[in-house]
Design a protein around this motif. Structure first.
Motif, PDB file in Angstrom:
ATOM      1  N   UNK A  97       4.048  -1.582   8.261  1.00 11.01           N
ATOM      2  CA  UNK A  97       2.918  -2.072   7.480  1.00 11.01           C
ATOM      3  C   UNK A  97       3.445  -2.674   6.178  1.00 11.01           C
ATOM      4  N   UNK A  98       3.122  -3.933   5.929  1.00 12.53           N
ATOM      5  CA  UNK A  98       3.560  -4.613   4.703  1.00 12.53           C
ATOM      6  C   UNK A  98       2.370  -5.005   3.826  1.00 12.53           C
ATOM      7  N   UNK A  99       1.240  -4.378   4.039  1.00 18.81           N
ATOM      8  CA  UNK A  99       0.013  -4.769   3.356  1.00 18.81           C
ATOM      9  C   UNK A  99       0.023  -4.347   1.886  1.00 18.81           C
ATOM     10  N   UNK A 100      -0.810  -4.990   1.050  1.00 22.66           N
ATOM     11  CA  UNK A 100      -0.943  -4.554  -0.340  1.00 22.66           C
ATOM     12  C   UNK A 100      -1.340  -3.087  -0.456  1.00 22.66           C
ATOM     13  N   UNK A 101      -2.174  -2.604   0.458  1.00 23.23           N
ATOM     14  CA  UNK A 101      -2.589  -1.196   0.408  1.00 23.23           C
ATOM     15  C   UNK A 101      -1.407  -0.266   0.669  1.00 23.23           C
ATOM     16  N   UNK A 102      -0.532  -0.632   1.608  1.00 21.24           N
ATOM     17  CA  UNK A 102       0.645   0.187   1.881  1.00 21.24           C
ATOM     18  C   UNK A 102       1.570   0.221   0.677  1.00 21.24           C
ATOM     19  N   UNK A 103       1.723  -0.920   0.006  1.00 21.48           N
ATOM     20  CA  UNK A 103       2.578  -0.981  -1.188  1.00 21.48           C
ATOM     21  C   UNK A 103       1.983  -0.130  -2.307  1.00 21.48           C
ATOM     22  N   UNK A 104       0.656  -0.100  -2.413  1.00 18.55           N
ATOM     23  CA  UNK A 104       0.009   0.763  -3.408  1.00 18.55           C
ATOM     24  C   UNK A 104       0.398   2.220  -3.176  1.00 18.55           C
ATOM     25  N   UNK A 105       0.442   2.625  -1.909  1.00 23.83           N
ATOM     26  CA  UNK A 105       0.873   3.987  -1.595  1.00 23.83           C
ATOM     27  C   UNK A 105       2.314   4.233  -1.993  1.00 23.83           C
ATOM     28  N   UNK A 106       3.182   3.228  -1.825  1.00 26.70           N
ATOM     29  CA  UNK A 106       4.581   3.365  -2.226  1.00 26.70           C
ATOM     30  C   UNK A 106       4.708   3.571  -3.731  1.00 26.70           C
ATOM     31  N   UNK A 149      -4.974   1.695  -8.614  1.00 26.93           N
ATOM     32  CA  UNK A 149      -5.846   2.135  -9.707  1.00 26.93           C
ATOM     33  C   UNK A 149      -7.159   2.683  -9.180  1.00 26.93           C
ATOM     34  N   UNK A 150      -7.670   2.091  -8.105  1.00 25.79           N
ATOM     35  CA  UNK A 150      -8.909   2.586  -7.522  1.00 25.79           C
ATOM     36  C   UNK A 150      -8.729   3.876  -6.764  1.00 25.79           C
ATOM     37  N   UNK A 151      -7.573   4.021  -6.099  1.00 22.68           N
ATOM     38  CA  UNK A 151      -7.325   5.213  -5.282  1.00 22.68           C
ATOM     39  C   UNK A 151      -6.932   6.428  -6.113  1.00 22.68           C
ATOM     40  N   UNK A 176      -7.212   7.008  -9.945  1.00 22.60           N
ATOM     41  CA  UNK A 176      -7.510   6.638 -11.337  1.00 22.60           C
ATOM     42  C   UNK A 176      -6.870   7.564 -12.365  1.00 22.60           C
ATOM     43  N   UNK A 177      -6.646   8.810 -11.985  1.00 19.97           N
ATOM     44  CA  UNK A 177      -6.037   9.740 -12.933  1.00 19.97           C
ATOM     45  C   UNK A 177      -4.562   9.457 -13.166  1.00 19.97           C
ATOM     46  N   UNK A 178      -3.949   8.630 -12.307  1.00 26.29           N
ATOM     47  CA  UNK A 178      -2.518   8.344 -12.414  1.00 26.29           C
ATOM     48  C   UNK A 178      -2.225   7.021 -13.121  1.00 26.29           C
ATOM     49  N   UNK A 179      -3.221   6.152 -13.239  1.00 26.31           N
ATOM     50  CA  UNK A 179      -2.983   4.795 -13.717  1.00 26.31           C
ATOM     51  C   UNK A 179      -3.629   4.593 -15.085  1.00 26.31           C
ATOM     52  N   UNK A 180      -2.791   4.338 -16.087  1.00 28.97           N
ATOM     53  CA  UNK A 180      -3.276   4.158 -17.453  1.00 28.97           C
ATOM     54  C   UNK A 180      -3.796   2.750 -17.697  1.00 28.97           C
ATOM     55  N   UNK A 181      -3.331   1.786 -16.913  1.00 25.38           N
ATOM     56  CA  UNK A 181      -3.763   0.409 -17.063  1.00 25.38           C
ATOM     57  C   UNK A 181      -3.097  -0.447 -16.005  1.00 25.38           C
ATOM     58  N   UNK A 182      -3.663  -1.620 -15.748  1.00 22.91           N
ATOM     59  CA  UNK A 182      -3.064  -2.529 -14.774  1.00 22.91           C
ATOM     60  C   UNK A 182      -2.959  -3.930 -15.376  1.00 22.91           C
ATOM     61  N   UNK A 183      -1.961  -4.670 -14.897  1.00 27.92           N
ATOM     62  CA  UNK A 183      -1.738  -6.047 -15.329  1.00 27.92           C
ATOM     63  C   UNK A 183      -1.625  -6.911 -14.081  1.00 27.92           C
ATOM     64  N   UNK A 204     -12.251  -5.040  -4.270  1.00 29.04           N
ATOM     65  CA  UNK A 204     -11.405  -3.896  -4.612  1.00 29.04           C
ATOM     66  C   UNK A 204     -11.504  -3.556  -6.096  1.00 29.04           C
ATOM     67  N   UNK A 205     -11.753  -4.534  -6.925  1.00 27.87           N
ATOM     68  CA  UNK A 205     -11.799  -4.301  -8.366  1.00 27.87           C
ATOM     69  C   UNK A 205     -12.941  -3.364  -8.762  1.00 27.87           C
ATOM     70  N   UNK A 206     -13.943  -3.220  -7.903  1.00 25.18           N
ATOM     71  CA  UNK A 206     -15.103  -2.387  -8.253  1.00 25.18           C
ATOM     72  C   UNK A 206     -14.722  -0.930  -8.477  1.00 25.18           C
ATOM     73  N   UNK A 207     -13.626  -0.479  -7.874  1.00 26.71           N
ATOM     74  CA  UNK A 207     -13.214   0.917  -7.995  1.00 26.71           C
ATOM     75  C   UNK A 207     -12.326   1.175  -9.212  1.00 26.71           C
ATOM     76  N   UNK A 208     -11.935   0.134  -9.933  1.00 22.91           N
ATOM     77  CA  UNK A 208     -11.007   0.271 -11.060  1.00 22.91           C
ATOM     78  C   UNK A 208     -11.763   0.699 -12.306  1.00 22.91           C
TER      79      UNK A 208
END
Length: 275
Positions: free
Chosen positions: A76-85, A114-116, A118-125, A208-212
């Protein structure tokens, strides 16, 4: 590396393969994790990383599945898989909260992380990312499909894009050498399957941005050739995320390489506000 010595490569072993990364290890505030775009490596940040580190930030750059020094075959090379990495890497390094920056394809990955978690991500760019892009029409979809097929079967086409289109303004002094290395990497045995995985991935998710819930920064090159109207796409992303928007005048699709100082200024201002 702009006159600095790059940190040594380290590895994270996951069930599906191995992810390569480096870590300056020292710095104030939340660590910054930089993700390259598809078919690229973490050295895409070779001109930006030293500027952030010199400003006192802890900087981590990570290779994606199938590219750089990470292992090539994955299921799996999807953006969602990379988010898990990325989240697994934070666990591996014992980092409670971090700022994530994604370029192009991986803008979707940092939004997903950030959506999955939220407690781990202080901000996104988002750096010239495709998230919340203007929906393509039938002709545009056909063109993108044809270009994807060319990328899979002709590494030279990727080199042509990087040499002639992606950098409409100034190019880094090491640009030709860097592009040659990326094209050569695409010819590595097994890389065609990885390339196909990225070409088929959904790099332009809408919604996807709705969960951020964390602060966000949208950085966009004013001459990015990947968008018919870069400012319009940046406005859509900023509105969806309640984000600050920074347009870098004259920059193409990779502002961290063709305008690293301006990109660093944008990120450091955002990080200072988070603190």
């Amino acid at each position: 590396m702009n006159g600095t010595i790059a940190p040594a490569t380290r590895y994270l072993d996951l069930p599906g393969g191995r992810i390569a990364f480096d870590d300056t290890r020292h710095g104030d505030g939340a660590p910054v994790v930089l993700l390259p775009g598809m078919l690229d490596s973490r050295t895409a940040y070779r001109h930006l990383r030293p500027l952030l580190a010199a400003a006192g930030r802890r900087v981590i750059t990570m290779d994606l599945r199938g590219f750089g020094e990470s292992s090539i075959p994955w299921d799996d090379y999807s953006p969602a898989a990379i988010a898990g990495d990325v989240l697994a890497l934070l666990d591996h390094l014992g980092i409670d909260r971090a700022v994530l920056a994604g370029s192009s394809y991986t803008g979707a990955s940092v939004v997903k992380a950030a959506g999955d978690a939220p407690e781990r991500i202080a901000g996104i760019v988002l750096l010239d990312a495709f998230v919340e892009n203007v929906p393509p029409n039938a002709l545009q979809r056909a063109v993108v499909g044809a270009m994807g097929a060319l990328l899979v079967h002709s590494p030279a086409f990727w080199g042509l894009y990087l040499r002639k289109a992606a950098f409409p303004g100034p190019k880094p002094a090491d640009h030709e050498e860097y592009v040659a290395g990326l094209v050569a990497a695409l010819r590595t045995p097994g890389r065609k399957a990885a390339t196909r995985g990225y070409v088929r991935g959904d790099s332009s998710p809408v919604g996807w941005t709705a969960a951020v819930r964390c602060p966000a920064l949208v950085v966009m090159g004013s001459k990015d050739p990947d968008f018919g109207d870069p400012a319009l796409v940046a406005d859509r992303q900023a509105a969806a995320l309640g984000a600050r928007k920074v347009m870098i005048e004259g920059a193409g699709h990779y502002p961290m390489a063709d305008h690293p100082e301006a990109t660093a200024d944008a990120l450091l201002g955002f990080l200072a506000d988070l603190a």
